[in-house]
Design a protein around this motif. Sequence first.
Motif, PDB file in Angstrom:
ATOM      1  N   GLN A 386     -28.365   4.512 -41.554  1.00 17.34           N
ATOM      2  CA  GLN A 386     -26.913   5.049 -41.660  1.00 17.34           C
ATOM      3  C   GLN A 386     -26.712   6.313 -42.649  1.00 17.34           C
ATOM      4  OE1 GLN A 386     -24.652   1.555 -42.692  1.00 17.34           O
ATOM      5  NE2 GLN A 386     -25.615   0.130 -41.226  1.00 17.34           N
ATOM      6  N   GLU A 387     -27.583   6.564 -43.530  1.00 19.16           N
ATOM      7  CA  GLU A 387     -27.496   7.342 -44.676  1.00 19.16           C
ATOM      8  C   GLU A 387     -28.212   8.641 -44.515  1.00 19.16           C
ATOM      9  OE1 GLU A 387     -27.328   5.405 -48.032  1.00 19.16           O
ATOM     10  OE2 GLU A 387     -25.562   4.047 -47.746  1.00 19.16           O
ATOM     11  N   ASN A 388     -29.481   8.439 -44.113  1.00 18.57           N
ATOM     12  CA  ASN A 388     -30.359   9.448 -44.129  1.00 18.57           C
ATOM     13  C   ASN A 388     -30.772  10.017 -42.449  1.00 18.57           C
ATOM     14  OD1 ASN A 388     -33.263  10.737 -44.274  1.00 18.57           O
ATOM     15  ND2 ASN A 388     -32.484  10.806 -46.266  1.00 18.57           N
ATOM     16  N   ARG A 389     -30.506  11.315 -42.357  1.00 21.49           N
ATOM     17  CA  ARG A 389     -30.845  11.887 -40.861  1.00 21.49           C
ATOM     18  C   ARG A 389     -32.333  11.704 -40.840  1.00 21.49           C
ATOM     19  NH1 ARG A 389     -27.778  17.260 -41.969  1.00 21.49           N
ATOM     20  NH2 ARG A 389     -28.487  18.053 -43.721  1.00 21.49           N
ATOM     21  N   VAL A 390     -33.285  12.087 -41.564  1.00 20.90           N
ATOM     22  CA  VAL A 390     -34.502  12.030 -41.337  1.00 20.90           C
ATOM     23  C   VAL A 390     -34.933  10.746 -40.866  1.00 20.90           C
ATOM     24  CG1 VAL A 390     -37.076  12.428 -41.995  1.00 20.90           C
ATOM     25  CG2 VAL A 390     -35.073  14.208 -42.499  1.00 20.90           C
ATOM     26  N   ALA A 391     -34.784   9.837 -41.860  1.00 25.63           N
ATOM     27  CA  ALA A 391     -35.012   8.030 -41.775  1.00 25.63           C
ATOM     28  C   ALA A 391     -34.219   7.774 -40.301  1.00 25.63           C
ATOM     29  CB  ALA A 391     -34.357   7.456 -42.880  1.00 25.63           C
ATOM     30  N   CYS A 392     -33.038   8.183 -40.110  1.00 22.37           N
ATOM     31  CA  CYS A 392     -32.446   7.891 -38.927  1.00 22.37           C
ATOM     32  C   CYS A 392     -33.247   8.396 -37.501  1.00 22.37           C
ATOM     33  CB  CYS A 392     -31.084   8.281 -38.646  1.00 22.37           C
ATOM     34  SG  CYS A 392     -30.172   7.883 -37.286  1.00 22.37           S
ATOM     35  N   GLU A 393     -33.782   9.468 -37.771  1.00 23.89           N
ATOM     36  CA  GLU A 393     -34.709  10.039 -36.449  1.00 23.89           C
ATOM     37  C   GLU A 393     -36.009   9.130 -36.315  1.00 23.89           C
ATOM     38  OE1 GLU A 393     -34.481  12.393 -33.517  1.00 23.89           O
ATOM     39  OE2 GLU A 393     -33.522  13.447 -35.113  1.00 23.89           O
ATOM     40  N   ILE A 394     -36.562   8.710 -37.266  1.00 26.77           N
ATOM     41  CA  ILE A 394     -37.862   7.945 -37.224  1.00 26.77           C
ATOM     42  C   ILE A 394     -37.453   6.590 -36.811  1.00 26.77           C
ATOM     43  CG2 ILE A 394     -39.683   7.078 -38.431  1.00 26.77           C
ATOM     44  CD1 ILE A 394     -39.389   9.293 -40.759  1.00 26.77           C
ATOM     45  N   LEU A 418     -28.712   0.012 -34.261  1.00 28.94           N
ATOM     46  CA  LEU A 418     -28.616   1.526 -33.871  1.00 28.94           C
ATOM     47  C   LEU A 418     -27.034   1.738 -33.472  1.00 28.94           C
ATOM     48  CD1 LEU A 418     -31.519   2.007 -31.388  1.00 28.94           C
ATOM     49  CD2 LEU A 418     -31.232   2.096 -33.857  1.00 28.94           C
ATOM     50  N   VAL A 419     -26.086   0.600 -33.431  1.00 33.33           N
ATOM     51  CA  VAL A 419     -24.736   0.943 -33.184  1.00 33.33           C
ATOM     52  C   VAL A 419     -23.991   1.856 -34.404  1.00 33.33           C
ATOM     53  CG1 VAL A 419     -22.330  -0.063 -33.164  1.00 33.33           C
ATOM     54  CG2 VAL A 419     -24.217  -0.998 -31.887  1.00 33.33           C
ATOM     55  N   GLU A 420     -24.660   1.690 -35.591  1.00 33.24           N
ATOM     56  CA  GLU A 420     -24.036   2.370 -36.958  1.00 33.24           C
ATOM     57  C   GLU A 420     -25.324   3.165 -37.189  1.00 33.24           C
ATOM     58  OE1 GLU A 420     -21.732   0.531 -39.770  1.00 33.24           O
ATOM     59  OE2 GLU A 420     -21.112  -0.945 -38.497  1.00 33.24           O
ATOM     60  N   THR A 421     -25.360   4.438 -37.079  1.00 29.77           N
ATOM     61  CA  THR A 421     -26.461   5.472 -37.576  1.00 29.77           C
ATOM     62  C   THR A 421     -25.868   6.735 -38.120  1.00 29.77           C
ATOM     63  OG1 THR A 421     -26.686   6.062 -35.237  1.00 29.77           O
ATOM     64  CG2 THR A 421     -28.357   4.649 -35.833  1.00 29.77           C
ATOM     65  N   HIS A 422     -26.702   7.383 -38.627  1.00 27.38           N
ATOM     66  CA  HIS A 422     -26.319   8.754 -39.275  1.00 27.38           C
ATOM     67  C   HIS A 422     -25.845   9.621 -38.466  1.00 27.38           C
ATOM     68  CE1 HIS A 422     -26.340  11.939 -42.522  1.00 27.38           C
ATOM     69  NE2 HIS A 422     -26.653  12.654 -41.373  1.00 27.38           N
ATOM     70  N   ASN A 423     -24.405   9.957 -38.576  1.00 21.14           N
ATOM     71  CA  ASN A 423     -23.806  11.074 -37.595  1.00 21.14           C
ATOM     72  C   ASN A 423     -23.854  10.433 -36.257  1.00 21.14           C
ATOM     73  OD1 ASN A 423     -22.920  12.681 -39.366  1.00 21.14           O
ATOM     74  ND2 ASN A 423     -24.679  14.277 -39.156  1.00 21.14           N
ATOM     75  N   GLU A 424     -23.887   9.300 -36.096  1.00 23.34           N
ATOM     76  CA  GLU A 424     -23.956   8.437 -34.802  1.00 23.34           C
ATOM     77  C   GLU A 424     -25.161   9.328 -33.938  1.00 23.34           C
ATOM     78  OE1 GLU A 424     -19.836   9.139 -33.555  1.00 23.34           O
ATOM     79  OE2 GLU A 424     -19.639   7.130 -33.852  1.00 23.34           O
ATOM     80  N   MET A 425     -26.228   9.258 -34.459  1.00 26.33           N
ATOM     81  CA  MET A 425     -27.326   9.866 -33.626  1.00 26.33           C
ATOM     82  C   MET A 425     -27.872   9.168 -32.599  1.00 26.33           C
ATOM     83  SD  MET A 425     -29.377  11.527 -37.204  1.00 26.33           S
ATOM     84  CE  MET A 425     -30.903  11.923 -36.284  1.00 26.33           C
TER      85      MET A 425
END
Length: 554
Positions: A386-394, A418-425
């Motif tokens: 939810q808080e980090n875009r690199v972690a979210c992508e991985i 995955l319902v709540e992810t960084h910038n709704e990625m």
Amino acid sequence: MCCLQTENGILLPTLQSALPFLDLHGTPRLEFHQSVFDELRDKLMERVATIAEGKDEERYGKLEELLEKSFPLVKMPSIQPVVMQVLKHLPKVPEKKLKLVMADKELYKVCAVEVKRQIWQDNQALFGDEVSPLLKQYIVEKEAALFSSDLSILHNFFSPSPKARRQGEVVLKLTQMIGKNVKLYDMVLQFLRTLFLRTRNVHYCTLRAELLMSLHDLDISEICSVDPCHKFTWCLDACIREKFVDAKRARELQGFLDGVKKGQEQVLGDLSMILCDPFACNTLVLSTVRNLQELLSQDALPRDSPDLMLLLRMLSLGQGAWDMIDSQVFKEPRLELEVVTRFLPAMLSVVVDDYTFTVEQKLPSEEKTSLTYPTALPDAFNKYLQENRVACEIGLYYTLHIAKQRNKNALQRLLPALVETHNEMAFGDIFLHLLTGHLTLLSDEFGTEEFCSAVFDGFLLASFSSKENVHRHTLRLLLHLHHKVLPSCVETLLKTLEPPKQSSDQVKELYTQLTEKLEAQKKSPAQPDEAPSLDLGLHPVTVPTTASTPTTPL
């Protein structure tokens, strides 16, 4: 009349006695003279090209002299091609002539691209008008590919090779428009940066890289040698082709990043755009997942792998492209250390849970414990998703990896997170395009209420009402798999997914296609499935639907 013909005809004594033969054949003199004129014009145009390609020091002076004589007749359709041929072969057309061409829409339209380049380089607005429709077309094509009706893990958005992508109409046209002109190349890059800032659309980053590599393919050294991103992009392009960053290329890429000198930090802005390209990002994250697999097999920690740290560094730089260009602060974003020390270990613990459960299910019944498959995820995993875009992508690519392994249990565990992810990625078009393709591998699982609930209720339907793109991707998935989905679920989904009046035509069209397919299926239930499965070559592998489905670790 005879006197007029003699005075204005072709002054060749030997021709006069031959002309009556034309009269005998009923060929008008006009037709004869026109054919001679056309022949002479073609010869003159060939001669202009020969002079321009020659080594005579006076060659351009001769062409300018011919231009002065012929330009007053530029409006004559019969003479115009000659004038345009001379203009085309002059490396520097006189300013006065360029202004006359630019001011006349008809002349501007028919002049060669070599002449237009000379006009464009001093008229950015006019060049922008020419380029703008191509850039719009490029974005439309990319977005259309993400919503393709063809759902498959083998043929998806990332399937075409970099070289094949560079054969696209827009890239070829832009490459031709730029030629060897550095000024025009810089203008296009500025257009791309501006549009990326205005829209946040990452496809502009793809075009930035494709354009440079298209010029590289044509050996346009005049541009490649002055673009500081050339060698980095060339190396990364090879990695994208292989869909993996090997150790040798990783060292090269690191050398380019470390080689950015003080005072040249602005290069990082362009490098970040090239790393923000979805094709580059796809390669970096796939390599990260593969790297984690190797670390797991070696019982090594993520922080101890220099290759992994470089991949994360490049991912971080790419993910921060918009912020860097917007702020004009050209400094590499710092990777949050806890992504390595907390998030990745938490992700690997999920793999270990899955592996432990799989081994447990294979034990003889007397040795089995009452171990049930875990449903919750580690707090650190959810937090960084939810808080980090690199972690979210991985995390998103790990979900795709799980789907590729046909691991139903792990997928059902991951989807709610995955319902709540960084910038709704997780609700972005690229991820949804890939996920729907990967779900075709688990088509048989859609016959169970548990799996349908996890995919639709637990994830896709969580935001479809507020996000039309999610609505479209859900309908795409159902169009492909409706014959596999539990009938009671189909009925409920059909009511839920009915488009409201304000929906786009694309959503309404997809919904209509789905209802028509379901009607046709009701009328002929005995016939084989209408929709051909696109997970090619994978049918012989059968996947049991029980909880003891064997899985492959990360």
